[in-house]
Design a protein around this motif. Structure first.
Motif, PDB file in Angstrom:
ATOM      1  N   TYR A 174       1.021  -1.141  -0.051  1.00 53.68           N
ATOM      2  CA  TYR A 174      -0.117  -0.010  -0.150  1.00 53.68           C
ATOM      3  C   TYR A 174       0.805   1.332  -0.059  1.00 53.68           C
ATOM      4  O   TYR A 174       1.634   1.361   0.725  1.00 53.68           O
ATOM      5  N   ILE A 175       0.641   2.104  -0.988  1.00 48.80           N
ATOM      6  CA  ILE A 175       1.462   3.465  -1.077  1.00 48.80           C
ATOM      7  C   ILE A 175       0.736   4.563  -0.359  1.00 48.80           C
ATOM      8  O   ILE A 175      -0.577   4.660  -1.081  1.00 48.80           O
ATOM      9  N   VAL A 176       1.340   5.301   0.442  1.00 48.47           N
ATOM     10  CA  VAL A 176       0.411   6.527   1.078  1.00 48.47           C
ATOM     11  C   VAL A 176       1.272   7.776   0.758  1.00 48.47           C
ATOM     12  O   VAL A 176       2.330   7.856   1.200  1.00 48.47           O
ATOM     13  N   PRO A 177       0.867   8.571  -0.160  1.00 49.98           N
ATOM     14  CA  PRO A 177       1.698   9.659  -0.562  1.00 49.98           C
ATOM     15  C   PRO A 177       1.504  10.652   1.000  1.00 49.98           C
ATOM     16  O   PRO A 177       0.474  10.839   1.323  1.00 49.98           O
ATOM     17  N   LYS A 178       2.218  11.507   0.963  1.00 53.87           N
ATOM     18  CA  LYS A 178       2.577  12.423   2.164  1.00 53.87           C
ATOM     19  C   LYS A 178       3.412  13.477   1.851  1.00 53.87           C
ATOM     20  O   LYS A 178       4.647  13.383   1.240  1.00 53.87           O
ATOM     21  N   THR A 179       2.810  14.719   2.133  1.00 51.87           N
ATOM     22  CA  THR A 179       3.497  16.109   1.806  1.00 51.87           C
ATOM     23  C   THR A 179       4.146  16.320   3.367  1.00 51.87           C
ATOM     24  O   THR A 179       3.537  16.462   4.196  1.00 51.87           O
ATOM     25  N   LEU A 180       5.461  16.270   3.250  1.00 49.08           N
ATOM     26  CA  LEU A 180       6.207  16.591   4.544  1.00 49.08           C
ATOM     27  C   LEU A 180       6.672  18.068   4.743  1.00 49.08           C
ATOM     28  O   LEU A 180       7.068  18.742   3.886  1.00 49.08           O
ATOM     29  N   ALA A 181       6.084  18.417   5.926  1.00 42.27           N
ATOM     30  CA  ALA A 181       6.475  20.079   6.422  1.00 42.27           C
ATOM     31  C   ALA A 181       7.479  20.066   7.145  1.00 42.27           C
ATOM     32  O   ALA A 181       8.269  19.119   7.234  1.00 42.27           O
ATOM     33  N   ASP A 182       7.962  21.172   7.549  1.00 43.20           N
ATOM     34  CA  ASP A 182       9.153  21.601   8.394  1.00 43.20           C
ATOM     35  C   ASP A 182       9.242  20.562   9.552  1.00 43.20           C
ATOM     36  O   ASP A 182      10.221  20.514  10.090  1.00 43.20           O
ATOM     37  N   GLY A 183       8.249  19.992  10.201  1.00 42.71           N
ATOM     38  CA  GLY A 183       8.328  19.211  11.517  1.00 42.71           C
ATOM     39  C   GLY A 183       8.937  18.021  11.116  1.00 42.71           C
ATOM     40  O   GLY A 183       9.473  17.377  11.934  1.00 42.71           O
ATOM     41  N   PHE A 184       9.126  17.671   9.751  1.00 39.65           N
ATOM     42  CA  PHE A 184       9.984  16.470   9.379  1.00 39.65           C
ATOM     43  C   PHE A 184      11.534  16.525   8.966  1.00 39.65           C
ATOM     44  O   PHE A 184      12.169  15.739   8.700  1.00 39.65           O
ATOM     45  N   VAL A 185      11.911  17.830   9.349  1.00 35.38           N
ATOM     46  CA  VAL A 185      13.193  18.243   8.971  1.00 35.38           C
ATOM     47  C   VAL A 185      14.101  18.140  10.082  1.00 35.38           C
ATOM     48  O   VAL A 185      13.722  18.626  11.094  1.00 35.38           O
ATOM     49  N   VAL A 186      15.177  17.396   9.853  1.00 37.88           N
ATOM     50  CA  VAL A 186      16.275  17.526  10.936  1.00 37.88           C
ATOM     51  C   VAL A 186      17.496  18.359  10.436  1.00 37.88           C
ATOM     52  O   VAL A 186      17.787  18.185   9.336  1.00 37.88           O
ATOM     53  N   LYS A 187      18.054  19.264  11.161  1.00 38.30           N
ATOM     54  CA  LYS A 187      19.418  20.084  10.675  1.00 38.30           C
ATOM     55  C   LYS A 187      20.346  19.208  10.994  1.00 38.30           C
ATOM     56  O   LYS A 187      20.676  19.201  12.306  1.00 38.30           O
ATOM     57  N   ARG A 188      21.454  18.989  10.058  1.00 42.54           N
ATOM     58  CA  ARG A 188      22.753  18.205  10.492  1.00 42.54           C
ATOM     59  C   ARG A 188      23.759  19.241  10.983  1.00 42.54           C
ATOM     60  O   ARG A 188      23.366  20.544  10.930  1.00 42.54           O
ATOM     61  N   ALA A 189      24.806  18.750  11.512  1.00 34.94           N
ATOM     62  CA  ALA A 189      25.746  19.624  12.138  1.00 34.94           C
ATOM     63  C   ALA A 189      26.351  20.458  11.093  1.00 34.94           C
ATOM     64  O   ALA A 189      26.807  21.582  11.431  1.00 34.94           O
ATOM     65  N   ASP A 190      26.582  20.071  10.047  1.00 32.09           N
ATOM     66  CA  ASP A 190      26.946  20.983   8.788  1.00 32.09           C
ATOM     67  C   ASP A 190      26.001  21.834   8.161  1.00 32.09           C
ATOM     68  O   ASP A 190      26.330  22.572   7.373  1.00 32.09           O
ATOM     69  N   GLY A 191      24.732  21.879   8.778  1.00 30.96           N
ATOM     70  CA  GLY A 191      23.782  22.800   8.308  1.00 30.96           C
ATOM     71  C   GLY A 191      22.821  22.255   7.228  1.00 30.96           C
ATOM     72  O   GLY A 191      21.942  23.123   6.957  1.00 30.96           O
ATOM     73  N   GLU A 192      23.165  21.288   6.905  1.00 31.76           N
ATOM     74  CA  GLU A 192      22.225  20.794   5.580  1.00 31.76           C
ATOM     75  C   GLU A 192      20.913  19.887   6.344  1.00 31.76           C
ATOM     76  O   GLU A 192      20.926  19.694   7.492  1.00 31.76           O
ATOM     77  N   LEU A 193      19.938  20.124   5.882  1.00 31.82           N
ATOM     78  CA  LEU A 193      18.582  19.748   5.921  1.00 31.82           C
ATOM     79  C   LEU A 193      18.647  18.051   5.540  1.00 31.82           C
ATOM     80  O   LEU A 193      19.220  17.468   4.465  1.00 31.82           O
ATOM     81  N   ALA A 194      18.124  17.467   6.589  1.00 26.84           N
ATOM     82  CA  ALA A 194      17.694  15.880   6.314  1.00 26.84           C
ATOM     83  C   ALA A 194      16.281  15.679   6.450  1.00 26.84           C
ATOM     84  O   ALA A 194      15.611  16.029   7.582  1.00 26.84           O
ATOM     85  N   VAL A 195      15.763  14.909   5.502  1.00 27.79           N
ATOM     86  CA  VAL A 195      14.253  14.422   5.358  1.00 27.79           C
ATOM     87  C   VAL A 195      14.391  13.208   5.141  1.00 27.79           C
ATOM     88  O   VAL A 195      14.751  12.654   3.963  1.00 27.79           O
ATOM     89  N   ARG A 196      13.497  12.216   5.914  1.00 27.06           N
ATOM     90  CA  ARG A 196      13.379  10.980   5.515  1.00 27.06           C
ATOM     91  C   ARG A 196      12.222  11.006   4.542  1.00 27.06           C
ATOM     92  O   ARG A 196      10.891  10.903   5.239  1.00 27.06           O
ATOM     93  N   GLN A 197      12.141  10.821   3.314  1.00 27.92           N
ATOM     94  CA  GLN A 197      10.867  11.057   2.351  1.00 27.92           C
ATOM     95  C   GLN A 197      10.091   9.796   2.359  1.00 27.92           C
ATOM     96  O   GLN A 197       9.199   9.756   1.967  1.00 27.92           O
ATOM     97  N   ILE A 198      10.850   8.695   2.726  1.00 26.58           N
ATOM     98  CA  ILE A 198      10.388   7.318   2.579  1.00 26.58           C
ATOM     99  C   ILE A 198      10.218   6.601   3.877  1.00 26.58           C
ATOM    100  O   ILE A 198      11.464   6.374   4.348  1.00 26.58           O
ATOM    101  N   GLU A 199       9.205   5.884   4.036  1.00 25.41           N
ATOM    102  CA  GLU A 199       9.415   4.909   5.148  1.00 25.41           C
ATOM    103  C   GLU A 199       8.342   3.705   4.951  1.00 25.41           C
ATOM    104  O   GLU A 199       7.285   3.833   4.217  1.00 25.41           O
ATOM    105  N   VAL A 200       9.094   2.571   5.007  1.00 29.62           N
ATOM    106  CA  VAL A 200       8.389   1.321   4.866  1.00 29.62           C
ATOM    107  C   VAL A 200       8.268   0.529   5.953  1.00 29.62           C
ATOM    108  O   VAL A 200       9.211   0.241   6.831  1.00 29.62           O
ATOM    109  N   GLU A 201       6.709   0.207   6.487  1.00 24.30           N
ATOM    110  CA  GLU A 201       6.485  -0.268   7.459  1.00 24.30           C
ATOM    111  C   GLU A 201       6.046  -1.857   6.939  1.00 24.30           C
ATOM    112  O   GLU A 201       5.090  -1.934   6.260  1.00 24.30           O
ATOM    113  N   LEU A 202       6.569  -2.771   7.598  1.00 24.96           N
ATOM    114  CA  LEU A 202       6.316  -4.196   7.390  1.00 24.96           C
ATOM    115  C   LEU A 202       5.348  -4.698   8.492  1.00 24.96           C
ATOM    116  O   LEU A 202       6.019  -4.680   9.527  1.00 24.96           O
TER     117      LEU A 202
END
Length: 164
Positions: free
Chosen positions: A110-138
Motif C-alpha cells: 500500500y502506497i500512502v503519499p504524504k507532503t512533509l512539512a518543516d516538522g519532518f526536517v532535521v538540521k545536520r551539524a553541517d547545516g544541511e537539511l535531512a528529511v526521511r521522505q520514504i518509510e516502509v512499514e512491514l
C-alpha cells in the motif's frame, strides 16, 4: 419508583466492567519492521544503502512463520522540493517495484503519499537539511489474530507483552 437504585445499579455495572477489563492481564505485542529512507532532494532513485535498509527489513520480516507480509509505504515529498505529487508517485512506484523483487506480493503493498512539512526536517551539524521522505512499514498478515506470534520464539516483537 426511586431513581437511586437504578443509578447505583448502573454505577455497579460500570465498575464491574472496568474491573473485568483491568483486572486481567492483557497479552499483546507489536510485530513489525521499519525502514526509513532519506533521499537527496528532488530525486526518486534508491541508492544501494536505501535498498540495503529495505532488504534487511524484509529479510527480518520473512522470518515470521506462516504469515504473509504487508508493506505500507509512506512516499513523501518535502515542501521544499519541486513537483511534490510527481515525487511522491515515482518514489512510491520505485519502492513498490523493489519490494516486489524482494518477494512481497503486489496486493499486499500500500502506497500512502504524504507532503512533509518543516516538522519532518532535521538540521545536520553541517547545516544541511535531512528529511526521511520514504518509510516502509512491514506487518504480518495473520488468519484471525496475530496474538499467537507474541509468544513464538521465532518472532522478535517490537514492543513487550502488556501485562498490567
Amino acid at each position: 419508583m426511586s431513581r437511586q437504585p437504578i443509578l447505583r445499579g448502573g454505577l455497579l455495572a460500570a465498575l464491574l466492567a472496568v474491573w473485568f477489563c483491568l483486572g486481567r492481564p492483557v497479552n499483546a505485542c507489536t510485530i513489525g519492521e521499519v525502514a526509513a529512507i532519506e533521499l537527496p532532494f528532488n530525486t526518486v532513485e534508491l541508492s544501494k544503502e536505501n535498498r540495503r535498509a529495505i532488504a534487511e527489513a524484509v529479510e527480518e520480516a520473512k522470518k515470521w512463520p506462516d504469515v504473509q507480509i504487508q508493506a505500507i509505504v509512506m512516499a513523501g515529498a518535502y515542501i521544499g522540493e519541486h513537483d511534490l505529487d510527481v515525487l511522491q508517485e515515482r518514489r512510491g512506484e520505485n519502492v513498490q517495484a523493489y519490494l516486489r523483487k524482494l518477494g512481497i506480493r503486489s496486493e499486499n503493498i500500500y502506497i500512502v503519499p504524504k507532503t512533509l512539512a518543516d516538522g519532518f526536517v532535521v538540521k545536520r551539524a553541517d547545516g544541511e537539511l535531512a528529511v526521511r521522505q520514504i518509510e516502509v512499514e512491514l506487518h504480518p498478515i495473520c488468519k484471525g489474530s496475530c496474538a499467537w506470534m507474541c509468544n513464538d520464539p521465532r518472532v522478535t516483537p517490537r514492543t513487550k507483552v502488556i501485562n498490567p
